[in-house]
Motif scaffolding. Structure first.
Motif, PDB file in Angstrom:
ATOM      1  N   ALA A   1      95.250 -18.783  46.564  1.00  0.00           N
ATOM      2  CA  ALA A   1      96.236 -18.831  47.653  1.00  0.00           C
ATOM      3  C   ALA A   1      96.071 -17.948  48.816  1.00  0.00           C
ATOM      4  O   ALA A   1      96.396 -17.896  50.051  1.00  0.00           O
ATOM      5  CB  ALA A   1      97.582 -18.830  46.986  1.00  0.00           C
ATOM      6  N   ARG A   2      95.016 -16.975  48.521  1.00  0.00           N
ATOM      7  CA  ARG A   2      94.614 -15.643  49.174  1.00  0.00           C
ATOM      8  C   ARG A   2      95.670 -14.912  49.847  1.00  0.00           C
ATOM      9  O   ARG A   2      95.876 -14.454  50.944  1.00  0.00           O
ATOM     10  CB  ARG A   2      93.798 -15.952  50.413  1.00  0.00           C
ATOM     11  CG  ARG A   2      92.535 -16.942  50.023  1.00  0.00           C
ATOM     12  CD  ARG A   2      91.561 -17.385  51.292  1.00  0.00           C
ATOM     13  NE  ARG A   2      91.121 -16.246  51.872  1.00  0.00           N
ATOM     14  CZ  ARG A   2      90.318 -16.320  53.112  1.00  0.00           C
ATOM     15  NH1 ARG A   2      90.028 -17.485  53.481  1.00  0.00           N
ATOM     16  NH2 ARG A   2      90.015 -15.228  53.365  1.00  0.00           N
ATOM     17  N   ARG A   3      96.654 -14.501  48.860  1.00  0.00           N
ATOM     18  CA  ARG A   3      97.899 -13.783  49.293  1.00  0.00           C
ATOM     19  C   ARG A   3      98.275 -12.952  47.783  1.00  0.00           C
ATOM     20  O   ARG A   3      97.818 -13.428  46.921  1.00  0.00           O
ATOM     21  CB  ARG A   3      99.077 -14.521  49.685  1.00  0.00           C
ATOM     22  CG  ARG A   3      99.719 -15.563  48.488  1.00  0.00           C
ATOM     23  CD  ARG A   3     100.693 -16.338  49.217  1.00  0.00           C
ATOM     24  NE  ARG A   3     101.241 -17.164  48.372  1.00  0.00           N
ATOM     25  CZ  ARG A   3     102.273 -18.012  48.655  1.00  0.00           C
ATOM     26  NH1 ARG A   3     102.876 -18.052  49.983  1.00  0.00           N
ATOM     27  NH2 ARG A   3     102.798 -18.934  47.531  1.00  0.00           N
ATOM     28  N   GLY A   4      98.823 -11.892  48.067  1.00  0.00           N
ATOM     29  CA  GLY A   4      99.263 -11.070  46.922  1.00  0.00           C
ATOM     30  C   GLY A   4     100.784 -11.028  46.959  1.00  0.00           C
ATOM     31  O   GLY A   4     101.742 -11.298  47.757  1.00  0.00           O
ATOM     32  N   THR A   5     101.149 -10.053  45.836  1.00  0.00           N
ATOM     33  CA  THR A   5     102.576  -9.595  46.021  1.00  0.00           C
ATOM     34  C   THR A   5     102.619  -8.277  45.324  1.00  0.00           C
ATOM     35  O   THR A   5     101.794  -7.635  44.900  1.00  0.00           O
ATOM     36  CB  THR A   5     103.563 -10.494  45.045  1.00  0.00           C
ATOM     37  OG1 THR A   5     102.890 -10.252  43.555  1.00  0.00           O
ATOM     38  CG2 THR A   5     103.481 -11.908  45.248  1.00  0.00           C
ATOM     39  N   PHE A   6     103.709  -7.469  45.618  1.00  0.00           N
ATOM     40  CA  PHE A   6     104.049  -6.282  45.111  1.00  0.00           C
ATOM     41  C   PHE A   6     105.541  -6.199  44.631  1.00  0.00           C
ATOM     42  O   PHE A   6     106.416  -6.720  45.300  1.00  0.00           O
ATOM     43  CB  PHE A   6     103.494  -5.090  45.833  1.00  0.00           C
ATOM     44  CG  PHE A   6     104.495  -4.747  46.761  1.00  0.00           C
ATOM     45  CD1 PHE A   6     105.528  -3.755  46.404  1.00  0.00           C
ATOM     46  CD2 PHE A   6     104.404  -4.804  48.034  1.00  0.00           C
ATOM     47  CE1 PHE A   6     106.359  -3.223  47.525  1.00  0.00           C
ATOM     48  CE2 PHE A   6     105.237  -4.270  49.217  1.00  0.00           C
ATOM     49  CZ  PHE A   6     106.271  -3.427  48.838  1.00  0.00           C
ATOM     50  N   VAL A   7     105.807  -5.751  43.275  1.00  0.00           N
ATOM     51  CA  VAL A   7     107.040  -5.864  42.784  1.00  0.00           C
ATOM     52  C   VAL A   7     107.298  -4.356  42.337  1.00  0.00           C
ATOM     53  O   VAL A   7     106.625  -3.572  41.827  1.00  0.00           O
ATOM     54  CB  VAL A   7     107.105  -6.525  41.496  1.00  0.00           C
ATOM     55  CG1 VAL A   7     108.448  -6.371  40.841  1.00  0.00           C
ATOM     56  CG2 VAL A   7     106.572  -7.973  41.542  1.00  0.00           C
ATOM     57  N   ARG A   8     108.436  -4.063  42.837  1.00  0.00           N
ATOM     58  CA  ARG A   8     108.958  -2.387  42.553  1.00  0.00           C
ATOM     59  C   ARG A   8     110.014  -2.456  41.600  1.00  0.00           C
ATOM     60  O   ARG A   8     111.107  -3.205  41.728  1.00  0.00           O
ATOM     61  CB  ARG A   8     109.855  -1.983  43.795  1.00  0.00           C
ATOM     62  CG  ARG A   8     110.347  -0.610  43.827  1.00  0.00           C
ATOM     63  CD  ARG A   8     110.987  -0.239  45.071  1.00  0.00           C
ATOM     64  NE  ARG A   8     111.472   1.207  45.111  1.00  0.00           N
ATOM     65  CZ  ARG A   8     110.785   2.044  45.517  1.00  0.00           C
ATOM     66  NH1 ARG A   8     109.475   1.957  46.371  1.00  0.00           N
ATOM     67  NH2 ARG A   8     111.097   3.560  45.493  1.00  0.00           N
ATOM     68  N   ILE A   9     110.005  -1.728  40.546  1.00  0.00           N
ATOM     69  CA  ILE A   9     110.745  -1.895  39.317  1.00  0.00           C
ATOM     70  C   ILE A   9     111.332  -0.289  39.139  1.00  0.00           C
ATOM     71  O   ILE A   9     110.642   0.600  39.054  1.00  0.00           O
ATOM     72  CB  ILE A   9     109.835  -2.013  38.087  1.00  0.00           C
ATOM     73  CG1 ILE A   9     108.950  -3.486  38.416  1.00  0.00           C
ATOM     74  CG2 ILE A   9     110.859  -2.272  36.831  1.00  0.00           C
ATOM     75  CD1 ILE A   9     107.992  -3.629  37.346  1.00  0.00           C
ATOM     76  N   LEU A  10     112.464  -0.377  38.759  1.00  0.00           N
ATOM     77  CA  LEU A  10     113.402   0.943  38.746  1.00  0.00           C
ATOM     78  C   LEU A  10     113.031   1.313  37.473  1.00  0.00           C
ATOM     79  O   LEU A  10     112.952   0.513  36.190  1.00  0.00           O
ATOM     80  CB  LEU A  10     114.875   0.653  39.024  1.00  0.00           C
ATOM     81  CG  LEU A  10     115.284   0.255  40.503  1.00  0.00           C
ATOM     82  CD1 LEU A  10     116.796   0.058  40.714  1.00  0.00           C
ATOM     83  CD2 LEU A  10     114.796   1.542  41.505  1.00  0.00           C
ATOM     84  N   PRO A  11     113.362   2.719  36.944  1.00  0.00           N
ATOM     85  CA  PRO A  11     113.027   3.021  35.677  1.00  0.00           C
ATOM     86  C   PRO A  11     114.005   2.420  34.757  1.00  0.00           C
ATOM     87  O   PRO A  11     113.863   2.637  33.590  1.00  0.00           O
ATOM     88  CB  PRO A  11     113.491   4.432  35.778  1.00  0.00           C
ATOM     89  CG  PRO A  11     114.129   4.945  37.147  1.00  0.00           C
ATOM     90  CD  PRO A  11     113.655   3.809  37.939  1.00  0.00           C
ATOM     91  N   THR A  12     115.173   2.055  35.226  1.00  0.00           N
ATOM     92  CA  THR A  12     116.152   1.135  34.221  1.00  0.00           C
ATOM     93  C   THR A  12     115.589  -0.206  33.825  1.00  0.00           C
ATOM     94  O   THR A  12     116.004  -0.940  32.932  1.00  0.00           O
ATOM     95  CB  THR A  12     117.492   0.975  34.940  1.00  0.00           C
ATOM     96  OG1 THR A  12     117.239   0.220  36.250  1.00  0.00           O
ATOM     97  CG2 THR A  12     118.163   2.403  35.061  1.00  0.00           C
ATOM     98  N   GLY A  13     114.499  -0.575  34.628  1.00  0.00           N
ATOM     99  CA  GLY A  13     114.118  -2.073  34.219  1.00  0.00           C
ATOM    100  C   GLY A  13     114.389  -3.022  35.349  1.00  0.00           C
ATOM    101  O   GLY A  13     113.926  -4.287  35.178  1.00  0.00           O
ATOM    102  N   LYS A  14     115.205  -2.663  36.121  1.00  0.00           N
ATOM    103  CA  LYS A  14     115.856  -3.650  37.107  1.00  0.00           C
ATOM    104  C   LYS A  14     114.525  -3.840  38.235  1.00  0.00           C
ATOM    105  O   LYS A  14     114.057  -2.770  38.582  1.00  0.00           O
ATOM    106  CB  LYS A  14     116.860  -3.174  37.913  1.00  0.00           C
ATOM    107  CG  LYS A  14     117.347  -4.093  38.867  1.00  0.00           C
ATOM    108  CD  LYS A  14     118.709  -3.516  39.794  1.00  0.00           C
ATOM    109  CE  LYS A  14     119.108  -4.412  40.795  1.00  0.00           C
ATOM    110  NZ  LYS A  14     120.576  -4.204  41.265  1.00  0.00           N
ATOM    111  N   ALA A  15     114.002  -5.044  38.576  1.00  0.00           N
ATOM    112  CA  ALA A  15     113.205  -5.303  39.577  1.00  0.00           C
ATOM    113  C   ALA A  15     114.104  -5.178  41.067  1.00  0.00           C
ATOM    114  O   ALA A  15     114.720  -5.966  41.304  1.00  0.00           O
ATOM    115  CB  ALA A  15     112.652  -6.611  39.743  1.00  0.00           C
TER     116      ALA A  15
END
Length: 318
Positions: A266-280
């Motif tokens: 697909a020639r694209r990426g993602t980034f996911v930010r995750i809190l220390p509690t486990g919530k995205a």
């Protein structure tokens, strides 16, 4: 600054002072590979790699080429010199414990043209305290020691918590991608499979650990896999992606984490930010292939691409 250079088949170590002056430059006699250079306390450095065994007199194993770990001081004097592993073995990572012992990892040949991953703890003299070999893995090149007093190891990649353990990740054609946590005595606290064995070419090669013990780990098989774990191995958060996991980043103080992925098709990426509690906290689509990640103390996210030569900075809100 300490630097290792190679000219032909010979390695050389150079240490440069603050004003650019050369403090010393010396050949690394015997080394056939230098895989890691680590700065230690008290102006010392640790080198690990592969070396011809310089003095085989008195050895009963007839090893002439093996893994080697060397600690040097600021004057270039060798403080510790350890040969480890069987014939043809090679060290890829090392860490010095407060006790003076070393955690070393790498690979050694396993009949024919195959190889197996090794992880060991040795004392100051090079005596093996414990050793693990994974016949299904090609090598073990990542780990970190957790804590200052109690020592744990997790086979995977990186760690730094207050119970003193070590975390290591490894790949196996039969077992998939696995993360281990190991006590100082060498017994396994937990072994958790993150990537199933039926995922083709498995690579579990991303690991960060927060000061509270949370473990961020990621890798790729036929798709990307990543998870935020508690220090007992249970999951706070886990996810998959169409593209492979390219990088992970964690602020070890705040525990905030970021995972980047990239889908070649697909020639694209993602980034996911995750809190220390486990919530995205959020998931963003990006048009770059970012493999280096840093999370600042105020929550900003710095992404770097080694392939594209790009740098992106995101605010704490994405």
């Amino acid at each position: 600054v300490a630097m290792v250079g190679k000219e032909g088949q010979k390695y050389n170590l150079t240490w440069i002072g603050r004003e650019g002056e050369v403090l010393f430059s010396l050949p690394l006699a015997g080394f056939t590979a230098v895989n890691e250079l680590t700065e230690l306390e008290d102006n010392r450095i640790l080198l690990v790699g592969q070396s011809a065994v310089m003095n085989t007199k008195g050895r009963k194993d007839n090893v002439t080429l093996s893994g080697r770990a060397v600690i040097l001081d600021r004057s270039g004097h060798i403080v510790t010199n350890i040969y480890a592993g069987g014939q043809g073995s090679e060290l890829m990572k090392g860490a010095l414990l407060r006790s003076g012992s070393l955690i070393l990892s790498g690979m050694e040949p396993k009949g024919g043209n195959s190889r197996q991953g090794i992880l060991m703890k040795v004392d100051k003299s090079g005596r093996v305290i414990y050793q693990y070999k994974n016949a299904g893995s090609g090598y073990c090149d990542q780990f970190e020691v957790l804590g200052n007093t109690t020592e744990f190891i997790v086979t995977g990649m990186n760690a730094n918590i207050n119970d003193g353990s070590v975390i290591v990740t490894g790949n196996s054609s039969t077992d998939g991608g696995i993360i281990y946590k190991i006590r100082p005595e060498g017994d396994i606290v937990f072994a958790k499979t993150l990537i199933p064995a039926n995922q083709g070419s498995v690579m579990l090669n991303q690991l960060q650990v927060a000061r509270n013990g949370n473990i961020l780990v990621g890798g790729s098989g036929s798709k990307g896999y990543y998870a935020l774990l508690r220090n007992d191995g249970t999951a706070l958060y886990s996810g998959t992606s169409n593209g492979g996991v390219r990088g992970v980043g964690m602020n070890r103080t705040t525990g905030e984490s970021v995972v980047t992925t990239y889908d070649v098709n697909a020639r694209r990426g993602t980034f996911v930010r995750i809190l220390p509690t486990g919530k995205a906290e959020f998931d963003r689509t990006i048009d770059g292939n970012f493999d280096k990640v840093k999370v600042t103390n105020n929550g900003e996210v710095l992404l770097l691409s080694s392939d594209e030569g790009r740098v992106c900075m995101y605010s704490a809100t994405g």
